[in-house]
Write a protein that holds these residues in place. Structure first.
Motif, PDB file in Angstrom:
ATOM      1  N   THR A   1       5.783 -66.516 -57.533  1.00 35.77           N
ATOM      2  CA  THR A   1       6.402 -66.459 -56.136  1.00 35.77           C
ATOM      3  C   THR A   1       6.749 -65.279 -55.632  1.00 35.77           C
ATOM      4  N   LEU A   2       6.323 -64.897 -54.625  1.00 30.89           N
ATOM      5  CA  LEU A   2       6.652 -63.507 -53.867  1.00 30.89           C
ATOM      6  C   LEU A   2       7.759 -63.683 -52.918  1.00 30.89           C
ATOM      7  N   ALA A   3       8.451 -62.795 -52.907  1.00 33.05           N
ATOM      8  CA  ALA A   3       9.679 -62.640 -51.741  1.00 33.05           C
ATOM      9  C   ALA A   3       9.457 -61.364 -50.998  1.00 33.05           C
ATOM     10  N   LEU A   4       9.473 -61.432 -49.624  1.00 33.11           N
ATOM     11  CA  LEU A   4       9.307 -60.087 -49.234  1.00 33.11           C
ATOM     12  C   LEU A   4      10.636 -59.953 -48.131  1.00 33.11           C
ATOM     13  N   SER A   5      11.641 -59.164 -48.404  1.00 34.65           N
ATOM     14  CA  SER A   5      12.514 -58.985 -47.584  1.00 34.65           C
ATOM     15  C   SER A   5      12.149 -57.596 -46.543  1.00 34.65           C
ATOM     16  N   PHE A   6      12.966 -57.720 -45.231  1.00 31.78           N
ATOM     17  CA  PHE A   6      12.205 -56.773 -44.352  1.00 31.78           C
ATOM     18  C   PHE A   6      13.280 -56.704 -43.136  1.00 31.78           C
ATOM     19  N   ASP A   7      13.392 -55.381 -42.750  1.00 30.51           N
ATOM     20  CA  ASP A   7      14.248 -55.129 -41.761  1.00 30.51           C
ATOM     21  C   ASP A   7      14.051 -55.662 -40.388  1.00 30.51           C
ATOM     22  N   HIS A   8      14.921 -56.673 -39.778  1.00 33.15           N
ATOM     23  CA  HIS A   8      14.535 -57.270 -38.850  1.00 33.15           C
ATOM     24  C   HIS A   8      14.551 -56.575 -37.365  1.00 33.15           C
ATOM     25  N   ARG A   9      15.157 -55.485 -37.501  1.00 30.65           N
ATOM     26  CA  ARG A   9      15.227 -54.406 -36.261  1.00 30.65           C
ATOM     27  C   ARG A   9      13.801 -53.916 -36.135  1.00 30.65           C
ATOM     28  N   LEU A  10      13.225 -53.755 -37.283  1.00 32.92           N
ATOM     29  CA  LEU A  10      11.568 -53.144 -37.113  1.00 32.92           C
ATOM     30  C   LEU A  10      10.381 -54.145 -37.284  1.00 32.92           C
ATOM     31  N   VAL A  11      10.704 -55.292 -38.096  1.00 35.79           N
ATOM     32  CA  VAL A  11       9.661 -56.146 -38.454  1.00 35.79           C
ATOM     33  C   VAL A  11      10.184 -57.501 -37.931  1.00 35.79           C
ATOM     34  N   ASP A  12       9.600 -58.088 -37.081  1.00 37.16           N
ATOM     35  CA  ASP A  12      10.087 -59.573 -36.759  1.00 37.16           C
ATOM     36  C   ASP A  12       9.271 -60.427 -37.508  1.00 37.16           C
ATOM     37  N   GLY A  13       9.493 -61.703 -37.516  1.00 40.95           N
ATOM     38  CA  GLY A  13       9.126 -62.779 -38.260  1.00 40.95           C
ATOM     39  C   GLY A  13       7.638 -62.892 -38.459  1.00 40.95           C
ATOM     40  N   GLU A  14       7.077 -62.560 -37.265  1.00 44.15           N
ATOM     41  CA  GLU A  14       5.437 -62.738 -37.139  1.00 44.15           C
ATOM     42  C   GLU A  14       5.030 -61.561 -38.204  1.00 44.15           C
ATOM     43  N   LEU A  15       5.321 -60.423 -37.775  1.00 43.01           N
ATOM     44  CA  LEU A  15       4.785 -59.102 -38.768  1.00 43.01           C
ATOM     45  C   LEU A  15       4.993 -59.469 -40.009  1.00 43.01           C
ATOM     46  N   GLY A  16       6.357 -59.834 -40.603  1.00 46.91           N
ATOM     47  CA  GLY A  16       6.646 -59.881 -41.768  1.00 46.91           C
ATOM     48  C   GLY A  16       5.963 -60.916 -42.488  1.00 46.91           C
ATOM     49  N   SER A  17       5.646 -62.349 -41.663  1.00 45.93           N
ATOM     50  CA  SER A  17       4.814 -63.409 -42.330  1.00 45.93           C
ATOM     51  C   SER A  17       3.590 -62.891 -42.401  1.00 45.93           C
ATOM     52  N   LYS A  18       2.606 -62.064 -41.785  1.00 46.64           N
ATOM     53  CA  LYS A  18       1.359 -61.744 -41.831  1.00 46.64           C
ATOM     54  C   LYS A  18       1.511 -60.731 -43.005  1.00 46.64           C
ATOM     55  N   VAL A  19       2.180 -59.827 -43.252  1.00 44.97           N
ATOM     56  CA  VAL A  19       2.005 -59.056 -44.388  1.00 44.97           C
ATOM     57  C   VAL A  19       2.276 -59.829 -45.664  1.00 44.97           C
ATOM     58  N   LEU A  20       3.144 -60.659 -45.978  1.00 42.43           N
ATOM     59  CA  LEU A  20       3.386 -61.696 -47.070  1.00 42.43           C
ATOM     60  C   LEU A  20       2.164 -62.385 -47.145  1.00 42.43           C
ATOM     61  N   ALA A  21       1.575 -63.031 -46.271  1.00 44.02           N
ATOM     62  CA  ALA A  21       0.463 -63.971 -46.209  1.00 44.02           C
ATOM     63  C   ALA A  21      -0.558 -63.096 -46.963  1.00 44.02           C
ATOM     64  N   ASP A  22      -1.030 -62.024 -46.531  1.00 41.21           N
ATOM     65  CA  ASP A  22      -1.991 -61.007 -46.812  1.00 41.21           C
ATOM     66  C   ASP A  22      -2.033 -60.842 -48.134  1.00 41.21           C
ATOM     67  N   VAL A  23      -0.603 -60.512 -48.829  1.00 44.09           N
ATOM     68  CA  VAL A  23      -0.569 -60.445 -50.082  1.00 44.09           C
ATOM     69  C   VAL A  23      -0.978 -61.319 -50.919  1.00 44.09           C
ATOM     70  N   ALA A  24      -0.366 -62.781 -50.459  1.00 48.02           N
ATOM     71  CA  ALA A  24      -0.602 -64.019 -51.245  1.00 48.02           C
ATOM     72  C   ALA A  24      -2.233 -64.069 -51.293  1.00 48.02           C
ATOM     73  N   ALA A  25      -2.809 -63.872 -50.049  1.00 45.77           N
ATOM     74  CA  ALA A  25      -3.922 -64.360 -50.026  1.00 45.77           C
ATOM     75  C   ALA A  25      -4.990 -63.330 -50.916  1.00 45.77           C
ATOM     76  N   ILE A  26      -4.471 -62.121 -50.920  1.00 45.79           N
ATOM     77  CA  ILE A  26      -5.436 -61.313 -51.753  1.00 45.79           C
ATOM     78  C   ILE A  26      -5.395 -61.862 -53.265  1.00 45.79           C
ATOM     79  N   LEU A  27      -4.005 -62.052 -53.550  1.00 41.93           N
ATOM     80  CA  LEU A  27      -3.826 -62.137 -55.241  1.00 41.93           C
ATOM     81  C   LEU A  27      -4.464 -63.553 -55.547  1.00 41.93           C
ATOM     82  N   GLU A  28      -4.648 -64.529 -54.438  1.00 43.69           N
ATOM     83  CA  GLU A  28      -5.268 -66.006 -54.765  1.00 43.69           C
ATOM     84  C   GLU A  28      -6.823 -65.504 -54.591  1.00 43.69           C
ATOM     85  N   GLN A  29      -7.493 -64.734 -53.860  1.00 44.07           N
ATOM     86  CA  GLN A  29      -8.894 -64.379 -53.929  1.00 44.07           C
ATOM     87  C   GLN A  29      -8.765 -62.996 -53.931  1.00 44.07           C
TER      88      GLN A  29
END
Length: 485
Positions: free
Chosen positions: A449-477
């Motif tokens: 399980t991966l957990a990504l914490s981010f500063d919501h002033r800089l990173v909105d939910g969409e950007l944070g989700s994309k970064v976390l999803a990319d890390v997960a996708a790379i580790l899966e493939q």
């Protein structure tokens, strides 16, 4: 006879060893008043809010005074030791040196210097106080200060026992101890690296039987002393990761109080500032990393990675760097003073490391430019240096994003707090064999399980989700390390 003035006395001030830190604690003095020092010689070890650092002195001469005892926290820029550059001049003569040192030590408020006292006989067979640097060809002794009480601050901090305190007090009053000064105050002879080893192992050098020449304690002596288990519980478990339960008693006491200072104090302050300054958001994803684990086993056999440590952290770090490259807006900081968002075109990748001094986060400079072998080497050096307690303050400055591996403790996940000035931190949980639906069938797979914490002033939910999803996708493939890079 050569007359010595105050111009020959130099003050060594506490330097800023941590890029902007305001204070440091004196952990250990390696010299004492009367010792001869040379340019570049380490005279003490201090602990800042970042790390422990040994301080070399830039002067040649004789130590006149230690301004602070061990355990004292001193502001940067404050003089901590004075050195008489004329005290080591053999050409001045021993008698002249003794008289001039006494004159230079006469306080400004004293109307007239005291009359000269008979010169103390030169001690025989003086041993070096700091092993490896030798002793001066000619030494000087202080003349008694008549009518001027000896200040408590002039007594070395190590003179804790009555016998040692008496010996030091006599020396400061100009009397020669029946035995050589280093032995009269009970200071064991050992080189600075051996002292550092003894400190790391919790060995009191005063209890070690020396086997080296002239009574010098060696590394083997320290290891031998640390081998048998301690007969009694430790009075103050400073390096314990968690406080002792209330029911545990230490020699009759029901509580143990640990001073909050150094790295632990800095960590606490930083986490409070982070929690109450940056609005945190944490997202989680559970991912099948079976293919990544297989790739790791293959990479261990690769000749280009021979001798390097290849583990899941290496590929997780590489996956995060690729995700940041695809979404560079996540690599930023918030400038409150100028009301600006600062985008970083470089990645200084922090790796959280638990050490006996507390949690530290050294970072790999320009990690985005490194190949996989270079990243593996940098990670290995970072971890080994942190475990040895040798991480420099500069190595912990300028981080942009961080990885914390809580999985090494068997923890599934967590909600990590940001390092001040950073926009994101990735927590990696334990990799476990779990039932997982793979190709339509339930099979045992390596899952984390991966957990990504981010500063919501800089990173909105969409950007944070994309970064976390990319890390997960790379580790899966993990082949995406090639296609996406």
């Amino acid at each position: 006879m050569t007359t010595m003035t105050e111009a020959s006395v130099r003050e060594f001030k506490m330097p800023d060893v941590g890029e902007g830190l305001t204070e440091a604690e004196i952990l250990k003095w390696y010299v004492q008043p009367g010792d001869t020092v040379t340019d570049g010689q380490v005279v003490c070890e201090v602990e800042t809010a970042k790390a422990a650092v040994e301080l070399p002195i830039p002067y040649n001469g004789v130590v006149r005074e230690l301004r602070f005892p061990e355990g004292t926290t001193v502001d940067v820029g404050t003089a901590i030791i004075t050195v008489d550059e004329g005290g080591g001049d053999a050409g001045a003569g021993e008698a002249g040196g003794a008289a001039s040192v006494a004159e230079s030590e006469t306080p400004a408020e004293t109307p007239a210097p005291a009359p000269p006292a008979p010169q103390a006989p030169k001690p025989e067979g003086r041993k070096p106080v700091l092993v490896g640097y030798g002793v001066a060809e000619a030494s000087t002794k202080r003349r008694p200060r008549k009518g001027v009480p000896v200040q408590q601050a002039q007594v070395p901090a190590r003179a804790q026992q009555p016998e040692a305190a008496a010996a030091v007090q006599g020396e400061l009053n100009g009397h020669t101890s029946p035995v050589d000064r280093p032995s009269s105050v009970g200071r064991p002879l050992a080189k600075p690296p051996v002292r550092k080893l003894a400190k790391d192992l919790g060995v009191d050098l005063a209890t070690v039987t020396p086997s080296g020449p002239d009574g010098i304690i060696t590394r083997e002596d320290v290891y031998a002393a640390s081998a048998p288990p301690a007969p009694e519980p430790v009075q103050t478990p400073v390096a314990a990761p968690t406080p002792a339960p209330a029911a545990v008693s230490y020699e009759g006491a029901r509580e143990t109080r640990i001073p909050i200072k150094g790295v632990r104090k800095a960590t606490a302050t930083a986490m409070i500032d982070s929690a109450f300054t940056a609005p945190h958001v944490t997202e989680f994803v559970t991912v099948d990393v079976t293919r990544t684990m297989k790739l790791i086993e293959e990479l261990k056999q690769d000749k280009d990675l021979a001798g390097l440590r290849v583990n899941p952290l290496l590929l997780i770090a590489k996956a995060l760097l690729v995700a940041i490259k695809r979404h560079p807006e996540v690599n930023a900081s918030w400038d409150e003073a100028n009301q600006e968002i600062v985008l970083k075109h470089y990645v200084n990748l922090g790796i959280a490391a638990a050490t006996p001094r507390g949690l530290i986060v050294p970072n790999i400079k320009d990690a985005h430019t490194k190949t996989l072998p270079e990243l593996a080497q940098a990670l290995g050096e970072l971890v080994s240096t942190a475990r040895e307690g040798k991480t420099s303050p500069a190595a912990m400055q300028g981080g942009t994003v961080t990885i914390t591996n809580v999985g090494v403790f068997g923890v599934d996940t967590g909600t990590p707090l940001l390092n001040p000035g950073e926009s994101a931190i990735l927590a990696v949980g334990a990799i476990k064999l779990q039932p997982w639906v793979h190709k339509g069938k339930v099979k045992p797979r390596q899952v984390t399980t991966l957990a990504l914490s981010f500063d919501h002033r800089l990173v909105d939910g969409e950007l944070g989700s994309k970064v976390l999803a990319d890390v997960a996708a790379i580790l899966e493939q993990p082949k995406r390390l090639i296609t996406w890079a």
